[in-house]
Design an enzyme around this catalytic site. Structure first.
Site, PDB file in Angstrom:
ATOM      1  N   HIS A  53       6.675  -4.129   2.416  1.00 51.92           N
ATOM      2  CA  HIS A  53       7.086  -2.737   0.717  1.00 51.92           C
ATOM      3  C   HIS A  53       8.143  -1.244   1.974  1.00 51.92           C
ATOM      4  O   HIS A  53       7.645  -0.981   2.824  1.00 51.92           O
ATOM      5  CB  HIS A  53       5.651  -2.890   0.315  1.00 51.92           C
ATOM      6  N   GLY A 112       0.818  -1.479  -0.196  1.00 56.99           N
ATOM      7  CA  GLY A 112       0.458   0.228  -0.509  1.00 56.99           C
ATOM      8  C   GLY A 112       0.435   1.264  -0.096  1.00 56.99           C
ATOM      9  O   GLY A 112       2.186   1.313  -0.073  1.00 56.99           O
ATOM     10  N   GLU A 142      10.585   1.772  -1.641  1.00 58.66           N
ATOM     11  CA  GLU A 142       9.368   1.722  -2.413  1.00 58.66           C
ATOM     12  C   GLU A 142       9.411   3.272  -3.228  1.00 58.66           C
ATOM     13  O   GLU A 142       9.474   3.655  -4.053  1.00 58.66           O
ATOM     14  CB  GLU A 142       8.767   1.336  -3.349  1.00 58.66           C
ATOM     15  N   ASP A 146       6.129  -8.242  -8.948  1.00 63.00           N
ATOM     16  CA  ASP A 146       5.061  -7.988  -8.403  1.00 63.00           C
ATOM     17  C   ASP A 146       4.295  -7.995  -8.693  1.00 63.00           C
ATOM     18  O   ASP A 146       3.021  -8.502  -8.147  1.00 63.00           O
ATOM     19  CB  ASP A 146       5.807  -5.743  -7.999  1.00 63.00           C
ATOM     20  N   ASP A 147       3.788  -7.191 -10.194  1.00 64.22           N
ATOM     21  CA  ASP A 147       2.626  -7.539 -10.058  1.00 64.22           C
ATOM     22  C   ASP A 147       1.857  -7.089 -11.790  1.00 64.22           C
ATOM     23  O   ASP A 147       1.964  -6.426 -12.708  1.00 64.22           O
ATOM     24  CB  ASP A 147       1.837  -5.756 -10.196  1.00 64.22           C
TER      25      ASP A 147
HETATM   26  N1  ADE Z   1       0.166  -3.851  -4.302  1.00 61.17           N
HETATM   27  C1  ADE Z   1       0.355  -3.843  -4.673  1.00 61.17           C
HETATM   28  N2  ADE Z   1       1.827  -3.436  -5.621  1.00 61.17           N
HETATM   29  C2  ADE Z   1       2.287  -2.882  -4.812  1.00 61.17           C
HETATM   30  C3  ADE Z   1       3.081  -2.025  -4.660  1.00 61.17           C
HETATM   31  N3  ADE Z   1       4.258  -2.176  -5.685  1.00 61.17           N
HETATM   32  N4  ADE Z   1       3.637  -1.001  -3.872  1.00 61.17           N
HETATM   33  C4  ADE Z   1       2.975  -1.074  -2.400  1.00 61.17           C
HETATM   34  N5  ADE Z   1       1.404  -2.058  -2.506  1.00 61.17           N
HETATM   35  C5  ADE Z   1       1.517  -2.573  -3.709  1.00 61.17           C
HETATM   36 ZN    ZN Z   2       4.484  -5.318  -3.733  1.00 56.80          ZN
END
Ligand code: ADE
Ligand code: ZN
Length: 340
Positions: A201, A174, A204, A283-284
């Site tokens: 995290h 988040g 970042e 990550d995503d």
């Molecule tokens: N939720 C999903 N990807 C994220 C990211 N990169 N940083 C923080 N929360 C996340």
């Molecule tokens: Zn993440």
């Protein structure tokens, strides 16, 4: 190595992924189905265009809003079956042998999903992936910075009331700029006291002090991203001294635009040279259009890593995992064997 040879080779090397969000490993097709269900009558192409609009953001907080909008498209816990089916395909495509994946319950709990039904689904689906691929998936519940400490505490309480072996810890994702570590110290202490692993995290979207806070206040075993460690020589030395691994996700950092504008600017190379235990992760994948083998290829072709160095990073993915020492050693031996 040429690109095609590299992909053939790396797909066959056993590797773990330690920083992956389950809601973002869903395929574009599956999200498209959710979108068409939400807006009946809309065509597939128009739905695709609308979804693609969501995938443009200027910073991490914009990305998080897009992420929440994607979570909004899930209608019930039954939708989780589709995510896990997509996770299974992703695992197979990338030749992954072990996964620690984040699941973020906050948005679903707010929508009224029943937490115990969610946990039942995670458990059943993790067992199904294991049966179909032989791969162990373990879950870390992302208690989230975005909704504050009270919400994180609630997530932890729900988790403690619904323990299953497949959920091994908590993470803190988040909005890093809006949710400082100090707000979550008590939640993380309670998690540890209850035998859960912890990660966060950090670094970042916020300077190096946020990484210090993650390791000193939250006392996490691993740091997600950790990009801003490059700002602080003493911090890099401390990460080495404590053996704290970084879950690097280079393409994600390029997309969220805070500290690196391109892969070639990413400090991963510096971290590796400093002796930090670095790992490579996506990550995503849905949002950044990148899969695990792509991250390895990018490190090879754009970030100055040799194949031999990438082999160490592959082994780090097991060494930095929450597997027991015996399984870590067996996976590392399997990497050597596959490498030939
Ligand atoms: N939720 C999903 N990807 C994220 C990211 N990169 N940083 C923080 N929360 C996340
Ligand atoms: Zn993440």
């Amino acid at each position: 190595m040429e690109k095609a040879d590299f992909y053939d080779f790396f797909r066959k090397i056993p590797k773990a992924e330690l920083h992956l969000h389950i809601e973002a490993v869903i395929s574009f097709d599956s999200i498209n189905k959710f979108y068409m269900r939400k807006f009946p009558g809309i065509g597939k192409d128009e739905a695709a265009r609308e979804i693609k609009k969501l995938f443009t953001y200027d910073n991490l907080d914009g990305f998080i809003q897009a992420y929440l909008q994607i979570q909004e498209m899930y209608e019930s816990v039954a939708d989780f079956d589709l995510i896990f089916s997509d996770l299974k395909d992703y695992i197979v495509r990338n030749g992954i042998s072990y996964v620690e994946v984040f699941a973020a319950p906050s948005a679903f709990v707010k929508k009224g999903f029943d937490f115990s039904a969610m946990v039942e689904s995670y458990s059943r689906n993790v067992r199904k992936v294991k049966e179909e691929t032989g791969v162990d998936v373990r879950i870390l519940i992302d208690v989230s910075r975005t909704f504050g400490a009270e919400n994180a505490e609630k997530n932890l309480q729900l988790l403690l009331a619904n323990r299953i072996p497949e959920i091994i810890g908590i993470g803190l994702g988040g909005s890093e700029s809006k949710g400082p570590c100090r707000d979550f110290g008590a939640v993380f202490e309670k998690a540890r006291d209850n035998g859960l692993f912890t990660v966060a995290h950090a670094g970042e979207d916020v300077d190096a002090f946020s990484i210090w806070d993650a390791i000193d206040i939250l006392k996490v075993s691993r740091v997600g991203h950790g990009v801003t460690a490059f700002q602080d020589e003493a911090l890099m030395k401390e990460l080495v001294r404590r053996g704290i691994a970084l879950e690097s996700c280079p393409m994600s950092n390029v997309f969220t635009k805070r500290y690196v504008k391109s892969l070639s600017e990413h400090p991963l190379r510096k971290f590796f040279d400093e002796g930090i235990m670095v790992t490579l992760n996506t990550d995503d994948p849905l949002f950044f259009g990148v899969e695990l083998v792509d991250e390895y290829w990018n490190a090879y072709s754009q970030m100055g890593f040799s194949a031999a160095e990438l082999k160490e990073i592959v082994k780090n993915s097991f060494r930095a995992s929450f597997l027991d020492e015996g399984r870590k050693a067996r996976f590392c031996a399997a990497v050597d064997e596959a490498w030939g």
